[in-house]
Design a protein around this motif. Sequence first.
Motif, PDB file in Angstrom:
ATOM      1  N   GLY A 124      48.550  29.163  25.062  1.00 37.78           N
ATOM      2  CA  GLY A 124      46.948  28.982  24.893  1.00 37.78           C
ATOM      3  C   GLY A 124      46.427  30.150  25.852  1.00 37.78           C
ATOM      4  N   LYS A 125      46.956  30.007  27.068  1.00 38.37           N
ATOM      5  CA  LYS A 125      46.483  31.022  28.120  1.00 38.37           C
ATOM      6  C   LYS A 125      46.746  32.351  27.554  1.00 38.37           C
ATOM      7  CE  LYS A 125      44.453  32.520  31.824  1.00 38.37           C
ATOM      8  NZ  LYS A 125      44.831  32.821  32.921  1.00 38.37           N
ATOM      9  N   LEU A 126      47.705  32.639  26.896  1.00 31.81           N
ATOM     10  CA  LEU A 126      48.233  34.141  26.248  1.00 31.81           C
ATOM     11  C   LEU A 126      46.980  34.462  25.727  1.00 31.81           C
ATOM     12  CD1 LEU A 126      51.318  35.553  25.961  1.00 31.81           C
ATOM     13  CD2 LEU A 126      49.606  36.016  24.307  1.00 31.81           C
ATOM     14  N   VAL A 127      46.540  33.611  24.584  1.00 30.07           N
ATOM     15  CA  VAL A 127      45.684  33.831  23.358  1.00 30.07           C
ATOM     16  C   VAL A 127      44.241  34.053  24.346  1.00 30.07           C
ATOM     17  CG1 VAL A 127      43.939  32.960  21.850  1.00 30.07           C
ATOM     18  CG2 VAL A 127      46.713  32.615  21.683  1.00 30.07           C
ATOM     19  N   VAL A 128      43.870  33.413  25.508  1.00 32.64           N
ATOM     20  CA  VAL A 128      42.712  33.798  26.109  1.00 32.64           C
ATOM     21  C   VAL A 128      42.832  34.997  26.946  1.00 32.64           C
ATOM     22  CG1 VAL A 128      41.258  32.954  28.165  1.00 32.64           C
ATOM     23  CG2 VAL A 128      42.324  31.435  26.868  1.00 32.64           C
ATOM     24  N   ASN A 129      43.843  35.389  27.565  1.00 40.45           N
ATOM     25  CA  ASN A 129      44.268  36.738  27.956  1.00 40.45           C
ATOM     26  C   ASN A 129      44.070  37.841  27.238  1.00 40.45           C
ATOM     27  OD1 ASN A 129      46.412  35.364  30.472  1.00 40.45           O
ATOM     28  ND2 ASN A 129      44.488  36.171  30.925  1.00 40.45           N
ATOM     29  N   LEU A 130      43.935  37.749  25.724  1.00 44.01           N
ATOM     30  CA  LEU A 130      44.068  38.735  25.096  1.00 44.01           C
ATOM     31  C   LEU A 130      42.607  39.552  25.254  1.00 44.01           C
ATOM     32  CD1 LEU A 130      45.798  37.649  21.723  1.00 44.01           C
ATOM     33  CD2 LEU A 130      46.740  39.138  23.586  1.00 44.01           C
ATOM     34  N   ASN A 131      41.562  38.945  25.969  1.00 43.02           N
ATOM     35  CA  ASN A 131      40.542  39.586  26.228  1.00 43.02           C
ATOM     36  C   ASN A 131      40.597  40.417  27.419  1.00 43.02           C
ATOM     37  OD1 ASN A 131      37.526  39.528  25.778  1.00 43.02           O
ATOM     38  ND2 ASN A 131      37.340  39.058  27.988  1.00 43.02           N
ATOM     39  N   ASN A 132      41.647  40.223  28.325  1.00 46.63           N
ATOM     40  CA  ASN A 132      41.924  41.101  29.438  1.00 46.63           C
ATOM     41  C   ASN A 132      41.734  42.634  29.023  1.00 46.63           C
ATOM     42  OD1 ASN A 132      42.524  38.697  30.701  1.00 46.63           O
ATOM     43  ND2 ASN A 132      44.266  39.425  31.839  1.00 46.63           N
ATOM     44  N   ALA A 133      42.478  43.040  28.086  1.00 47.16           N
ATOM     45  CA  ALA A 133      42.495  44.264  27.544  1.00 47.16           C
ATOM     46  C   ALA A 133      41.156  44.856  27.122  1.00 47.16           C
ATOM     47  CB  ALA A 133      43.518  44.544  26.290  1.00 47.16           C
ATOM     48  N   SER A 147      38.477  40.927  34.670  1.00 44.23           N
ATOM     49  CA  SER A 147      40.125  40.713  34.475  1.00 44.23           C
ATOM     50  C   SER A 147      40.858  41.310  35.411  1.00 44.23           C
ATOM     51  CB  SER A 147      40.448  40.985  32.849  1.00 44.23           C
ATOM     52  OG  SER A 147      40.502  42.192  32.932  1.00 44.23           O
ATOM     53  N   SER A 148      42.260  40.721  35.559  1.00 47.20           N
ATOM     54  CA  SER A 148      43.297  41.349  36.471  1.00 47.20           C
ATOM     55  C   SER A 148      43.672  42.580  35.700  1.00 47.20           C
ATOM     56  CB  SER A 148      44.363  40.668  36.517  1.00 47.20           C
ATOM     57  OG  SER A 148      44.785  40.007  35.382  1.00 47.20           O
ATOM     58  N   MET A 149      43.541  42.781  34.364  1.00 48.47           N
ATOM     59  CA  MET A 149      44.015  44.206  34.046  1.00 48.47           C
ATOM     60  C   MET A 149      43.031  45.312  34.231  1.00 48.47           C
ATOM     61  SD  MET A 149      45.354  44.772  30.184  1.00 48.47           S
ATOM     62  CE  MET A 149      46.421  43.599  29.998  1.00 48.47           C
ATOM     63  N   PRO A 174      32.068  44.207  33.913  1.00 52.41           N
ATOM     64  CA  PRO A 174      32.450  42.945  34.505  1.00 52.41           C
ATOM     65  C   PRO A 174      32.473  41.970  33.139  1.00 52.41           C
ATOM     66  CG  PRO A 174      30.485  43.754  35.989  1.00 52.41           C
ATOM     67  CD  PRO A 174      30.831  44.778  34.676  1.00 52.41           C
ATOM     68  N   LEU A 175      33.188  40.819  33.619  1.00 54.19           N
ATOM     69  CA  LEU A 175      33.192  39.951  32.361  1.00 54.19           C
ATOM     70  C   LEU A 175      31.927  39.308  31.636  1.00 54.19           C
ATOM     71  CD1 LEU A 175      36.258  37.701  33.291  1.00 54.19           C
ATOM     72  CD2 LEU A 175      36.084  38.941  31.297  1.00 54.19           C
ATOM     73  N   GLN A 176      31.004  39.044  32.713  1.00 56.56           N
ATOM     74  CA  GLN A 176      29.833  38.649  31.839  1.00 56.56           C
ATOM     75  C   GLN A 176      29.319  39.715  31.060  1.00 56.56           C
ATOM     76  OE1 GLN A 176      26.412  37.824  34.694  1.00 56.56           O
ATOM     77  NE2 GLN A 176      27.477  35.615  34.841  1.00 56.56           N
ATOM     78  N   VAL A 236      46.826  29.756  36.276  1.00 62.45           N
ATOM     79  CA  VAL A 236      45.786  29.855  36.731  1.00 62.45           C
ATOM     80  C   VAL A 236      44.693  30.267  35.846  1.00 62.45           C
ATOM     81  CG1 VAL A 236      44.448  31.100  38.512  1.00 62.45           C
ATOM     82  CG2 VAL A 236      47.086  30.677  39.008  1.00 62.45           C
ATOM     83  N   PRO A 237      43.834  29.227  35.625  1.00 62.17           N
ATOM     84  CA  PRO A 237      42.675  29.438  34.521  1.00 62.17           C
ATOM     85  C   PRO A 237      41.556  30.272  35.042  1.00 62.17           C
ATOM     86  CG  PRO A 237      42.261  27.559  35.523  1.00 62.17           C
ATOM     87  CD  PRO A 237      43.370  28.135  36.339  1.00 62.17           C
ATOM     88  N   TYR A 238      41.560  30.840  36.240  1.00 61.92           N
ATOM     89  CA  TYR A 238      40.291  31.485  36.819  1.00 61.92           C
ATOM     90  C   TYR A 238      40.695  32.795  37.518  1.00 61.92           C
ATOM     91  CZ  TYR A 238      41.819  28.386  40.845  1.00 61.92           C
ATOM     92  OH  TYR A 238      42.586  27.828  41.660  1.00 61.92           O
ATOM     93  N   ASN A 239      39.731  33.519  37.469  1.00 66.34           N
ATOM     94  CA  ASN A 239      39.749  35.105  38.039  1.00 66.34           C
ATOM     95  C   ASN A 239      39.526  35.005  39.232  1.00 66.34           C
ATOM     96  OD1 ASN A 239      37.414  37.613  38.453  1.00 66.34           O
ATOM     97  ND2 ASN A 239      39.469  37.856  37.598  1.00 66.34           N
ATOM     98  N   GLN A 297      51.543  32.842  37.211  1.00 67.54           N
ATOM     99  CA  GLN A 297      51.414  34.087  36.751  1.00 67.54           C
ATOM    100  C   GLN A 297      51.037  33.832  35.027  1.00 67.54           C
ATOM    101  OE1 GLN A 297      55.876  34.415  37.987  1.00 67.54           O
ATOM    102  NE2 GLN A 297      55.052  36.518  38.300  1.00 67.54           N
ATOM    103  N   ASN A 298      50.456  34.839  34.476  1.00 67.62           N
ATOM    104  CA  ASN A 298      50.206  34.926  33.061  1.00 67.62           C
ATOM    105  C   ASN A 298      51.257  35.424  32.387  1.00 67.62           C
ATOM    106  OD1 ASN A 298      47.464  34.146  33.113  1.00 67.62           O
ATOM    107  ND2 ASN A 298      46.840  36.162  33.582  1.00 67.62           N
ATOM    108  N   GLY A 299      51.403  35.168  30.838  1.00 69.53           N
ATOM    109  CA  GLY A 299      52.409  35.578  29.924  1.00 69.53           C
ATOM    110  C   GLY A 299      53.360  34.300  30.008  1.00 69.53           C
TER     111      GLY A 299
HETATM  112  C1  LIG Z   1      40.938  34.342  34.336  1.00 70.26           C
HETATM  113  C2  LIG Z   1      41.468  35.427  33.507  1.00 70.26           C
HETATM  114  C3  LIG Z   1      41.306  34.972  32.044  1.00 70.26           C
HETATM  115  C4  LIG Z   1      40.359  36.149  33.510  1.00 70.26           C
HETATM  116  O1  LIG Z   1      40.201  37.234  32.830  1.00 70.26           O
HETATM  117  C5  LIG Z   1      42.731  36.112  33.604  1.00 70.26           C
HETATM  118  O2  LIG Z   1      43.691  35.322  33.594  1.00 70.26           O
HETATM  119  C6  LIG Z   1      42.950  37.303  34.160  1.00 70.26           C
HETATM  120  O3  LIG Z   1      42.174  38.009  34.712  1.00 70.26           O
HETATM  121  O4  LIG Z   1      44.278  37.744  34.132  1.00 70.26           O
END
Ligand SMILES: CC(C)(CO)C(=O)C(=O)O
Length: 344
Positions: A190-199, A277-279, A207-209, A132-135, A109-111
Amino acid sequence: MRNPVTIGVAGAGSIGAYLGGRLAAAGHRVVLLGRQRLADAVADQGLRLTALDGFDQTVGADALEITTDPAALAGCDLVLVTTKSHDTEPMARSLAPHLNNGTTVVSFQNGVRNPAVLRERLPGMHVLAGMVPYNVIWTDAAHFHQGTSGSLVVETGEPLDHVARAVGEAFKQAELPMVLDEDIDAVQWGKLVVNLNNATNALSGLPLQEQLADRDYRRATAAAQREALALITAAGFAVKRSGKMLPTLMPKILVAPDWLFRRVAAGMVKVDPQARSSMWEDLTRGRKTEIDYLNGEIVRLAESIGRQAPVNAAVCRLIHAAEQAQASPQIGSQALLEQLGVRA
Ligand SMILES: CC(C)(CO)C(=O)C(=O)O
Ligand SMILES: NC(=O)C1=CN([C@@H]2O[C@H](COP(=O)(O)OP(=O)(O)OC[C@H]3O[C@@H](n4cnc5c(N)ncnc54)[C@H](OP(=O)(O)O)[C@@H]3O)[C@@H](O)[C@H]2O)C=CC1
């Protein structure tokens, strides 16, 4: 752990059905604990799993069990927890009477809070944190698609090193790349920092792209990440890269001009046109999001050390409003920067 392993998936949505389906396709006995709509769809069509590397396999309904009854996870050697963070505690409570002592439980899980919740609610189990690093996107009733690249990460270290290795073996058979890491807390931050793009992604509705092709959306995420990284460091936590993702450099990479961003990002992660993103998935399905465990975690961290996190607090407000509306506001990138108080 026995081999083949009996694997339970607690919360069979995008991540759980995908990982569980891939493990079942590799010959493990898999029990997916999820909703009836998934069981019905799989009974009808089988479970289709696809990935950006060309993987495409349909697992027949007879190759795995799908249930809504937590008691069906009794006797599992390994349980993957793949609910959203707000469902971790109720899920753990419902599993507690059924799992044997010594069952391996991995939080995918994230967080940063879920493993501690599981350890508290499931004493006697071997709880490991994972990442999980991938979508994965739930594209159709019984079709799950992995749209970005990367390797799973699972916590290791004594006294549970042998348990982590057994988990690694089960995933190896399913050809799902996994690495073991002794500093999982730093991986999770580190993943939480990446996940700040989810919002940002959920608010854009793109789409992410497409979202990442717009430098102003990237600036919005970078502002939230700069704020987060400063606070995480000030609070004494470490942030670690996993794979080629470099959370500490992300804000700099994101604000680069389009041509440079494209070049650097292409070397770090592959993203196909379907990935979101999952969000975004939560908002479009009218579900509660994990915002309070992602940007909200940064706001709480700031408060805990007597500081503020205005950008992440503004992101939380926008997502909470979108939750009320049960839809992405599809906000433009410049409007988003304005609402976050970030100068373009
Ligand atoms: C893989 C990633 C970063 C995709 O945004 C993700 O963790 C999510 O969607 O929750
Ligand atoms: N999706 C992705 O691409 C990624 C997700 N993650 C993380 O992985 C975790 C899981 O995310 P994701 O797979 O997207 O989430 P989903 O919402 O798609 O999946 C969770 C599923 O569990 C179900 N569920 C919850 N409680 C129960 C219960 N008690 N009994 C049966 N079913 C239950 C939910 O049903 P219902 O919705 O009806 O409550 C839902 O179908 C999150 O922490 C997420 O941040 C990490 C990387 C990528």
